[in-house]
Motif scaffolding. Structure first.
Motif, PDB file in Angstrom:
ATOM      1  N   MET A 125     -56.437  41.444 -31.839  1.00  0.00           N
ATOM      2  CA  MET A 125     -57.565  41.304 -32.084  1.00  0.00           C
ATOM      3  C   MET A 125     -57.896  39.319 -30.519  1.00  0.00           C
ATOM      4  O   MET A 125     -58.782  39.120 -29.982  1.00  0.00           O
ATOM      5  CB  MET A 125     -58.526  40.963 -32.652  1.00  0.00           C
ATOM      6  CG  MET A 125     -58.107  41.903 -33.470  1.00  0.00           C
ATOM      7  SD  MET A 125     -59.511  43.292 -32.740  1.00  0.00           S
ATOM      8  CE  MET A 125     -60.118  44.179 -33.318  1.00  0.00           C
ATOM      9  N   ALA A 126     -56.576  39.478 -30.721  1.00  0.00           N
ATOM     10  CA  ALA A 126     -56.837  37.910 -30.497  1.00  0.00           C
ATOM     11  C   ALA A 126     -56.786  38.062 -28.184  1.00  0.00           C
ATOM     12  O   ALA A 126     -57.543  36.561 -28.269  1.00  0.00           O
ATOM     13  CB  ALA A 126     -55.155  36.850 -30.705  1.00  0.00           C
ATOM     14  N   ALA A 127     -55.742  38.882 -27.967  1.00  0.00           N
ATOM     15  CA  ALA A 127     -55.940  39.310 -26.579  1.00  0.00           C
ATOM     16  C   ALA A 127     -57.160  39.764 -26.351  1.00  0.00           C
ATOM     17  O   ALA A 127     -58.101  39.436 -25.152  1.00  0.00           O
ATOM     18  CB  ALA A 127     -54.892  40.681 -26.590  1.00  0.00           C
ATOM     19  N   VAL A 128     -57.853  40.210 -27.109  1.00  0.00           N
ATOM     20  CA  VAL A 128     -60.170  40.555 -26.723  1.00  0.00           C
ATOM     21  C   VAL A 128     -60.803  39.431 -26.264  1.00  0.00           C
ATOM     22  O   VAL A 128     -61.283  38.512 -25.676  1.00  0.00           O
ATOM     23  CB  VAL A 128     -59.874  40.939 -27.656  1.00  0.00           C
ATOM     24  CG1 VAL A 128     -61.800  41.500 -27.842  1.00  0.00           C
ATOM     25  CG2 VAL A 128     -59.834  42.882 -28.330  1.00  0.00           C
ATOM     26  N   GLY A 129     -61.008  38.135 -27.730  1.00  0.00           N
ATOM     27  CA  GLY A 129     -61.006  36.641 -26.551  1.00  0.00           C
ATOM     28  C   GLY A 129     -60.772  36.427 -26.081  1.00  0.00           C
ATOM     29  O   GLY A 129     -61.148  35.563 -25.235  1.00  0.00           O
ATOM     30  N   THR A 130     -59.028  35.829 -25.911  1.00  0.00           N
ATOM     31  CA  THR A 130     -58.576  35.522 -24.863  1.00  0.00           C
ATOM     32  C   THR A 130     -59.255  36.869 -23.255  1.00  0.00           C
ATOM     33  O   THR A 130     -59.583  35.471 -22.442  1.00  0.00           O
ATOM     34  CB  THR A 130     -57.136  35.281 -24.688  1.00  0.00           C
ATOM     35  OG1 THR A 130     -57.098  35.181 -25.883  1.00  0.00           O
ATOM     36  CG2 THR A 130     -56.530  35.361 -23.372  1.00  0.00           C
ATOM     37  N   GLY A 131     -59.403  37.874 -23.279  1.00  0.00           N
ATOM     38  CA  GLY A 131     -59.767  38.085 -22.312  1.00  0.00           C
ATOM     39  C   GLY A 131     -61.137  37.726 -21.718  1.00  0.00           C
ATOM     40  O   GLY A 131     -62.005  37.698 -20.297  1.00  0.00           O
ATOM     41  N   LEU A 132     -62.272  37.786 -22.544  1.00  0.00           N
ATOM     42  CA  LEU A 132     -63.426  38.041 -22.905  1.00  0.00           C
ATOM     43  C   LEU A 132     -63.603  36.476 -21.776  1.00  0.00           C
ATOM     44  O   LEU A 132     -64.214  36.085 -21.608  1.00  0.00           O
ATOM     45  CB  LEU A 132     -63.914  38.023 -24.120  1.00  0.00           C
ATOM     46  CG  LEU A 132     -64.266  38.952 -24.813  1.00  0.00           C
ATOM     47  CD1 LEU A 132     -65.139  39.191 -25.950  1.00  0.00           C
ATOM     48  CD2 LEU A 132     -65.185  39.552 -23.726  1.00  0.00           C
ATOM     49  N   MET A 133     -62.482  35.229 -22.710  1.00  0.00           N
ATOM     50  CA  MET A 133     -62.932  34.374 -22.546  1.00  0.00           C
ATOM     51  C   MET A 133     -63.034  33.426 -21.448  1.00  0.00           C
ATOM     52  O   MET A 133     -62.939  33.240 -20.106  1.00  0.00           O
ATOM     53  CB  MET A 133     -62.262  33.219 -23.468  1.00  0.00           C
ATOM     54  CG  MET A 133     -62.991  33.168 -24.544  1.00  0.00           C
ATOM     55  SD  MET A 133     -64.345  32.395 -25.186  1.00  0.00           S
ATOM     56  CE  MET A 133     -64.461  30.769 -24.683  1.00  0.00           C
ATOM     57  N   ARG A 134     -62.083  34.992 -20.710  1.00  0.00           N
ATOM     58  CA  ARG A 134     -61.371  34.366 -19.072  1.00  0.00           C
ATOM     59  C   ARG A 134     -62.290  34.993 -18.113  1.00  0.00           C
ATOM     60  O   ARG A 134     -62.472  34.522 -17.438  1.00  0.00           O
ATOM     61  CB  ARG A 134     -59.805  35.509 -19.330  1.00  0.00           C
ATOM     62  CG  ARG A 134     -58.850  34.987 -17.592  1.00  0.00           C
ATOM     63  CD  ARG A 134     -57.092  35.882 -17.655  1.00  0.00           C
ATOM     64  NE  ARG A 134     -57.025  35.910 -18.280  1.00  0.00           N
ATOM     65  CZ  ARG A 134     -56.542  36.039 -19.211  1.00  0.00           C
ATOM     66  NH1 ARG A 134     -55.979  37.352 -18.455  1.00  0.00           N
ATOM     67  NH2 ARG A 134     -55.096  36.076 -20.217  1.00  0.00           N
TER      68      ARG A 134
ATOM     69  N   ARG B 285     -65.538  36.456 -34.165  1.00  0.00           N
ATOM     70  CA  ARG B 285     -65.288  37.622 -34.802  1.00  0.00           C
ATOM     71  C   ARG B 285     -64.805  38.957 -34.938  1.00  0.00           C
ATOM     72  O   ARG B 285     -63.624  39.704 -35.530  1.00  0.00           O
ATOM     73  CB  ARG B 285     -66.768  38.845 -34.236  1.00  0.00           C
ATOM     74  CG  ARG B 285     -68.109  38.137 -34.548  1.00  0.00           C
ATOM     75  CD  ARG B 285     -68.880  37.962 -35.743  1.00  0.00           C
ATOM     76  NE  ARG B 285     -69.098  39.135 -36.252  1.00  0.00           N
ATOM     77  CZ  ARG B 285     -69.681  39.896 -37.047  1.00  0.00           C
ATOM     78  NH1 ARG B 285     -70.712  38.749 -37.083  1.00  0.00           N
ATOM     79  NH2 ARG B 285     -69.682  40.943 -37.790  1.00  0.00           N
ATOM     80  N   ALA B 286     -63.905  38.847 -33.630  1.00  0.00           N
ATOM     81  CA  ALA B 286     -62.866  39.548 -32.791  1.00  0.00           C
ATOM     82  C   ALA B 286     -61.772  38.733 -34.072  1.00  0.00           C
ATOM     83  O   ALA B 286     -61.173  39.260 -35.070  1.00  0.00           O
ATOM     84  CB  ALA B 286     -62.167  39.633 -31.520  1.00  0.00           C
ATOM     85  N   CYS B 287     -61.812  37.289 -34.379  1.00  0.00           N
ATOM     86  CA  CYS B 287     -60.729  36.617 -34.977  1.00  0.00           C
ATOM     87  C   CYS B 287     -61.067  36.799 -36.307  1.00  0.00           C
ATOM     88  O   CYS B 287     -59.740  36.411 -37.174  1.00  0.00           O
ATOM     89  CB  CYS B 287     -60.646  35.086 -34.087  1.00  0.00           C
ATOM     90  SG  CYS B 287     -59.318  35.038 -32.677  1.00  0.00           S
ATOM     91  N   LEU B 288     -61.632  36.666 -36.931  1.00  0.00           N
ATOM     92  CA  LEU B 288     -62.429  37.122 -38.242  1.00  0.00           C
ATOM     93  C   LEU B 288     -61.752  38.516 -38.643  1.00  0.00           C
ATOM     94  O   LEU B 288     -61.799  38.533 -40.235  1.00  0.00           O
ATOM     95  CB  LEU B 288     -63.521  36.850 -38.667  1.00  0.00           C
ATOM     96  CG  LEU B 288     -63.499  35.246 -37.886  1.00  0.00           C
ATOM     97  CD1 LEU B 288     -65.518  34.908 -38.514  1.00  0.00           C
ATOM     98  CD2 LEU B 288     -63.339  34.243 -39.307  1.00  0.00           C
ATOM     99  N   GLY B 289     -61.716  39.476 -37.928  1.00  0.00           N
ATOM    100  CA  GLY B 289     -61.557  40.333 -37.841  1.00  0.00           C
ATOM    101  C   GLY B 289     -62.632  41.257 -38.199  1.00  0.00           C
ATOM    102  O   GLY B 289     -62.587  42.417 -39.394  1.00  0.00           O
ATOM    103  N   SER B 290     -64.101  41.277 -38.054  1.00  0.00           N
ATOM    104  CA  SER B 290     -65.074  41.674 -38.969  1.00  0.00           C
ATOM    105  C   SER B 290     -66.110  42.108 -37.627  1.00  0.00           C
ATOM    106  O   SER B 290     -67.315  41.894 -37.837  1.00  0.00           O
ATOM    107  CB  SER B 290     -65.627  40.605 -39.566  1.00  0.00           C
ATOM    108  OG  SER B 290     -66.398  39.690 -38.301  1.00  0.00           O
TER     109      SER B 290
END
Length: 121
Positions: A1-10, A59-64
């Motif tokens: 899920m951290a990869a999703v957040g990294t991609g969005l921030m990128r 939300r992705a990092c919290l798993g929800s």
């Protein structure tokens, strides 16, 4: 899920870069007033989009993550963009409508171009 957040921030960072480039191009081509107007258009999109990316990352990092949360965030992001543009226009600080629209359109479509260009995101 951290990869999703990294991609969005990128993607949000690349959108900011596209916004800065259109501001510099408008400033160089048509002067300071056009640069300010392009900045209003670009940053009216960049700021809510970065906040939405941060929300989705959290939300992705919290798993929800949920579809309802995504939809609500997207609606709030669009409302924030419209409200920011309305506030700037109402204040009378927009001096060049073509530059405002250029900043808005280039920044809105920057994510599509970057995601297509950098397939690894």
């Amino acid at each position: 899920m951290a990869a999703v957040g990294t991609g969005l921030m990128r993607l949000a960072a690349w959108q900011l870069v596209a916004g800065l480039l259109v501001v510099l191009a408008a400033w160089a081509a048509a002067g300071e007033a056009a640069g300010r107007s392009a900045a209003i258009g670009a940053f009216s999109v960049c700021i809510p989009n970065a906040a939405f990316a941060a929300y989705l990352t959290l939300r992705a990092c919290l798993g929800s993550p949920s579809a309802v949360g995504f939809l609500a965030g997207e609606v709030l992001k669009i409302a924030a963009i419209v409200l920011l543009l309305f506030a700037f226009v109402r204040q009378g600080v927009v001096e060049s409508w073509p530059a405002l629209l250029a900043g808005l359109i280039v920044t809105l479509y920057a994510n599509v171009g970057v995601a297509g260009f950098l397939r690894k995101i």
